[in-house]
Design an enzyme around this catalytic site. Structure first.
Site: not given
Ligand code: SAM
Ligand code: SF4
Ligand code: DTB
Length: 331
Positions: A47, A51, A54, A91, A124, A184, A256
């Site tokens: 990606c 973030c 992530c 989802c 979802c 959501c 959730r």
């Molecule tokens: N890329 C999309 C986005 O950013 O909306 C969808 C996927 S993203 C992985 C979805 C959500 O997963 C994030 O907004 C975050 O709240 C949660 N998430 C991701 N990595 C995580 C982690 N290591 N621990 C807890 N929640 C996490």
């Molecule tokens: Fe990309 Fe992870 Fe951020 Fe979603 S949460 S935009 S998958 S880096």
């Protein structure tokens, strides 16, 4: 709900807060159902976004390799298996900054959505940023809810993500609502935020118009190689407190208990259900991280006398409240 009211609730002794949450829960939810949602990462890793929690960001060496969008048949196989195991919401997540109408990959996602919707599951998706056209196309293909988390307060957000803004997140949520999908939207605890940030996050979410249909509360799963890899675990009482506040501030939402359950004891999870959680991610895997095994979740629900909620594809998106804007109000 205003920040000051959230703060007052937050300062209550633990049992008083739980009692209030319980009262709100019982007046809005007549049954003891728990929504079971199964996650599938249909496009993993690589990606462009940064973030800092992530594992799927291309900027960090988390060990997650970039993959291509899964084939439709493989996705359908997983959706059928999820349905078979008792899940009612499927989802699908993609590690993208966003999607654009007219692209091949967006067309492929729409095709996948149409077929999953035909399985009679709630569908979802979480694909990142959406414009109005993309939101409408997803709705027409059969998406019932769109997951897009604000993750933390508007103030803390730039410390966690720099490649898109908090306002970008709100704009996508607006487009989702305008297209008639349920929202959501939730967040993560354990990002190095203060209590104030958690309350601000809830202030923003609880003032969405219409209110979100579901609110995932994640506890950070620290991912090796990411900037937050060494953050300390979220305290279970803190998590239960936040769930109670979420229940009180958005009484009609499915709250959730999301990522991080593998670190919680059964007793801590029971506390979270008592505080108002009535939805979980169900299935051995989240997107890249592990989740409790199906059998242990079923055993826990049975011990607590909680039942799996039946699927409801007809659930309409929540109705707007009169005259309330979707934007963070000043502190
Ligand atoms: N890329 C999309 C986005 O950013 O909306 C969808 C996927 S993203 C992985 C979805 C959500 O997963 C994030 O907004 C975050 O709240 C949660 N998430 C991701 N990595 C995580 C982690 N290591 N621990 C807890 N929640 C996490
Ligand atoms: Fe990309 Fe992870 Fe951020 Fe979603 S949460 S935009 S998958 S880096
Ligand atoms: C949400 O709030 N939590 C889910 C879902 N929405 C997409 C994702 C949790 C991801 C946990 C880390 C991982 O699996 O990589």
């Amino acid at each position: 709900m205003r920040y000051a009211d959230l703060e007052k609730l937050y300062k209550l002794p633990f049992f008083e807060l739980l009692q209030q949450a319980r009262k709100v829960h019982e007046s809005h939810w007549s049954d003891s159902s728990v929504q079971l949602c199964t996650l599938l990462s249909i496009k993993t890793g690589g990606c462009s976004e940064d973030c800092s929690y992530c594992a799927q960001s291309a900027r960090y060496n988390s060990g997650i390799e970039a993959e291509r969008l899964m084939e439709k048949e493989q996705v359908l196989e997983r959706a059928r298996a999820a349905k078979e195991s008792g899940s009612t919401r499927f989802c699908m997540g993609a590690a993208w900054r966003g999607v654009r109408a007219g692209t091949q990959r967006f067309e492929s996602v729409l095709e996948i959505v149409r077929e999953v919707a035909a399985l009679d599951m709630e569908v979802c998706v979480t694909l990142g940023e959406l414009g109005a056209a993309e939101a409408t196309a997803l709705r027409q293909a059969g998406v019932t809810a769109y997951n897009h988390n604000i993750d933390t307060s508007p103030e803390h957000y730039p410390n966690i993500v720099t490649t898109h803004s908090f306002q970008d997140r709100l704009n996508t949520i607006r487009n989702v609502q305008d297209a008639g999908m349920s929202v959501c939207c939730g967040g993560i605890l354990g990002l190095g935020e203060e209590i104030e940030d958690r309350l601000r996050m809830l202030e923003v979410i609880s003032e969405f118009n219409p209110p979100p249909e579901s609110i995932p509360i994640n506890a950070l799963m620290p991912m090796p190689g990411t900037p937050l890899a060494d953050n300390k675990p979220v305290d279970a009482f803190e998590l239960a407190r936040l769930i109670a506040l979420t229940r009180i501030s958005v009484p009609g939402a499915r709250v959730r208990l999301s990522a991080g359950r593998t670190r919680l004891s059964d007793e801590a999870q029971a506390l979270c259900f008592f505080a108002g959680a009535n939805s979980i991610f169900y299935g051995d895997k989240l997107l890249t991280a592990t989740n409790p095994a199906v059998q242990s979740d079923l055993a826990l629900l049975s011990k607590l006398g909680l039942e799996a909620k039946p699927a409801d594809r007809s659930t309409p998106a929540p109705c707007p409240r009169p005259e309330r804007p979707l934007s963070p109000s000043p502190k």
